[in-house]
Design an enzyme around this catalytic site. Structure first.
Site, mmCIF file in Angstrom:
data_model
loop_
_atom_site.group_PDB
_atom_site.id
_atom_site.type_symbol
_atom_site.label_atom_id
_atom_site.label_comp_id
_atom_site.label_asym_id
_atom_site.label_seq_id
_atom_site.Cartn_x
_atom_site.Cartn_y
_atom_site.Cartn_z
ATOM 1 N N ASP A 22 -17.843 -11.921 56.420
ATOM 2 C CA ASP A 22 -17.219 -13.234 56.235
ATOM 3 C C ASP A 22 -15.941 -13.117 55.387
ATOM 4 O O ASP A 22 -15.928 -12.395 54.385
ATOM 5 C CB ASP A 22 -18.232 -14.140 55.512
ATOM 6 N N GLU A 75 -24.490 6.797 57.057
ATOM 7 C CA GLU A 75 -25.746 7.455 56.653
ATOM 8 C C GLU A 75 -26.887 7.044 57.583
ATOM 9 O O GLU A 75 -27.904 7.710 57.674
ATOM 10 C CB GLU A 75 -26.136 7.043 55.225
HETATM 11 C C1 NOJ Z 1 -16.017 -18.368 57.360
HETATM 12 C C2 NOJ Z 1 -17.263 -18.914 58.002
HETATM 13 O O1 NOJ Z 1 -17.231 -18.625 59.359
HETATM 14 C C3 NOJ Z 1 -17.283 -20.390 57.700
HETATM 15 O O2 NOJ Z 1 -18.253 -21.073 58.437
HETATM 16 C C4 NOJ Z 1 -17.497 -20.571 56.218
HETATM 17 O O3 NOJ Z 1 -17.427 -21.935 55.893
HETATM 18 C C5 NOJ Z 1 -16.417 -19.823 55.435
HETATM 19 N N1 NOJ Z 1 -16.149 -18.509 55.938
HETATM 20 C C6 NOJ Z 1 -16.844 -19.671 54.005
HETATM 21 O O4 NOJ Z 1 -17.900 -18.756 53.921
#
Ligand code: NOJ
Length: 578
Positions: free
Chosen positions: A228, A280
């Site tokens: 993310d 790993e």
């Molecule tokens: C990207 C994620 O896809 C989204 O849904 C989220 O709100 C933000 N990052 C924050 O984690």
């Protein structure tokens, strides 16, 4: 195939951009299906999807013939940002089940030959995470605070935020805390909601914690991680002011690559270290970057041989159906990623954007810059959107590289538009006072079985977001039984793509098809031709393998490509070299 091997049936110039590539690595050509657990299938009847529901329906995904499943977060979380606010990275939120449920899902996936990828959220956690609770309770100079980005405020009594950074979800990116002694205190940084404090990646303890998390899930058998906001973990020293867009995209005078909260060089050492950990566990575990990188060629830095394996191609998602823009993005992507030996990872929809069946239901861009659509906005033409979405997906799945699909796109689902304000849950809605509707529309629970309560999503409580009326007719079981359904088009596309090994194939633009209203390329002996204009176009000679209009039961004349249609056409190539 070389540029001078011109197919007889396609007299006309070709421009070769990418040669066939059979480098080993399952992800290089994989189709990965995104499951958004809250909205997939609710087995326990509480109105929210769960892991047992996913396990129950995995055979349907195996039957669709995808290679892997990416699961959005199901970890312990107060759900302030639908699970992207994690309070325990190594446990399942009771809303979704238990670790035993996870293991059962993993076992079923294995049995079906599906790989599972999970979401890793390393930029921030929840304000309910034990480390943040400890930081709040600790003195301002304590090591607990150093896990996060705390700063004294500006102004006479620290009443102003430490800098001018803005949250992605609207409003300032800083929140002031009350110190344990009751006085107004320091500020902490949150690039997203105030309930999502950013970690301090200058602190080795943060690195150690995430390495533990990686191993925890790798030991449980996952095939990798979607990372993310992978471009945001490290911030520029001194946290300098930034007047550009909060999402890091370029704007006048503020090129995205200069944003102090994105794309910092030290990020790459983190991913190199993670790649070594994955290695790993063998050669098959992967990292996929959710990195909004601008300009596009810089995406290559994320997928160098010792870093991540994939990076979503968001410029492609945002290219719409403009043939010139699509061509530019595809060419730039293949050139940039080929230079580092990485595959390109195409995508058209996910849980953060208006679904492409809705986006393409407009002539021109969707309203509100795609940031949700409401009942008072201009409404999309649903049929047009679905037909064009099928054409766009067929164009994408013919491209060499890997691709991600978002749950429900195989049903041609539109966004939910009539969501009452009080039911909207995306923090963007609240933080902007309703000005931005946010992403709830693309997160509406799936319709599985027509005629059942909630269209088979779950038989208990109402789904956490209301399903639109149209979901009944689009339910999976109805579509499975209809040869001309969107679902059956997806099945045919995915089966053919695998059989013809299009993901490992080549790309040469068919110059005669590169016009204001059409775009075409050759992948091996398959011509992929798309018509986004209003007039039908004559097809060259060849065998029609599949038409996107199969999903709309449209009757395009046999030798023509209809408006809003894509075709895969087998071309017979004269080998001028032998
Ligand atoms: C990207 C994620 O896809 C989204 O849904 C989220 O709100 C933000 N990052 C924050 O984690």
């Amino acid at each position: 195939m070389s540029v001078d091997t011109v197919p007889a049936a396609l007299a006309g110039p070709l421009t070769l951009v990418h040669a066939a590539d059979h480098t080993p690595g399952w992800w290089r050509s994989a189709v990965i299906y995104q499951v958004y657990p809250r909205s997939f299938r609710d087995l326990n009847g509480d109105g929210v999807g769960d892991l047992a529901g996913i396990t129950a329906e995995l055979p349907q995904l195996a039957e669709l013939d995808v290679d892997a499943v990416w699961l959005s977060p199901f970890y312990r979380s107060p759900q302030r940002d639908a699970g992207y606010d994690v309070s325990d990275y190594c446990d399942v939120d009771p809303l979704f089940g238990t670790l035993d449920d996870f293991d059962a899902m993993m076992a079923e996936a294995k049995r079906l030959g599906l790989r599972l990828i999970v979401d890793l959220v390393p930029n921030h956690c929840s304000d309910q995470h034990a480390a943040f609770r400890a930081a709040l309770a600790a003195p301002a100079d304590g090591p607990e605070r150093d896990m996060f980005i705390f700063r004294d405020g500006l102004g006479e009594s620290g009443e102003l935020p430490p800098n001018n950074w803005q949250s992605h979800f609207g409003g300032p990116a800083w929140t002031r805390i009350t110190e344990p002694d009751g006085t107004a205190g320091q500020w902490y940084l949150h690039l997203f909601d105030s309930s999502q404090p950013d970690f301090n990646w200058d602190n080795d303890a943060v690195h150690a914690e995430f390495e533990r998390v990686l191993r925890f899930w790798l030991d449980r058998g996952v095939s990798g991680f979607r990372v993310d906001v992978a471009h945001a973990l490290v911030k520029a020293p001194g946290l300098p002011a930034w007047g550009g867009r909060a999402d890091g995209n370029s704007s006048d005078g503020f090129p995205g690559h200069e944003a102090p909260m994105f794309g910092q060089p030290a990020l790459h050492d983190i991913y190199r270290a993670w790649r070594r950990i994955l290695a790993e566990y063998g050669p098959d575990r992967i990292l996929c970057a959710e990195a909004n990188v601008d300009p596009l060629p810089r995406l290559a830095d994320w997928v160098r041989p010792d870093e991540m394996h994939q990076a979503f191609n968001f410029p492609y998602l945002h290219a719409g159906l403009d043939p010139h823009r699509m061509r530019r993005v595809v060419t730039e992507s293949l050139n940039a990623l080929d230079a580092v030996g990485a595959p390109t990872t195409w995508v058209l929809s996910n849980h953060d954007v208006v679904r492409h069946a809705t986006r393409f239901g407009y002539d021109g861009p969707a309203p509100r810059d795609g940031d949700g659509i409401g009942p008072a906005d201009p409404q999309p033409n649903a049929e047009l959107g679905r037909a064009r979405a099928a054409a766009a997906t067929m164009f994408m799945l013919g491209l060499p590289g890997g691709a991600y699909l978002y749950q429900g796109e195989e049903l041609g689902l539109p966004d939910g538009i009539d969501i009452p304000d009080h039911q909207r849950q995306d923090p963007t809605f609240g933080r902007t006072g309703g000005e931005r509707l946010g992403r709830d529309g693309c997160r509406v629970p799936l319709p599985w079985r027509a005629g059942e309560p909630n269209n088979g999503f779950g038989s208990g409580a109402d789904p956490w977001l209301p399903q639109p009326e149209s979901f009944g007719a689009l339910a999976r079981d109805t579509q499975a039984a209809s040869p001309s359904s969107h679902l059956n088009l997806y099945r045919s596309m995915l089966a053919l793509r695998r059989q013809l090994r299009l993901g490992e194939g080549s790309l040469a633009w068919l110059e005669d098809w590169s016009t204001d209203t059409s775009l075409g390329y050759l992948n091996g002996t398959v011509a992929v031709l798309m018509n986004v204009g209003h007039e039908p176009l004559d097809l060259p000679a060849g065998t029609v393998l599949l038409r996107s209009s199969a999903a709309a039961a449209m009757n395009a004349p046999e030798h023509q490509l209809g408006s809003g249609e894509t075709v895969w056409l087998e071309i017979y190539i004269e080998d001028t070299e032998s």
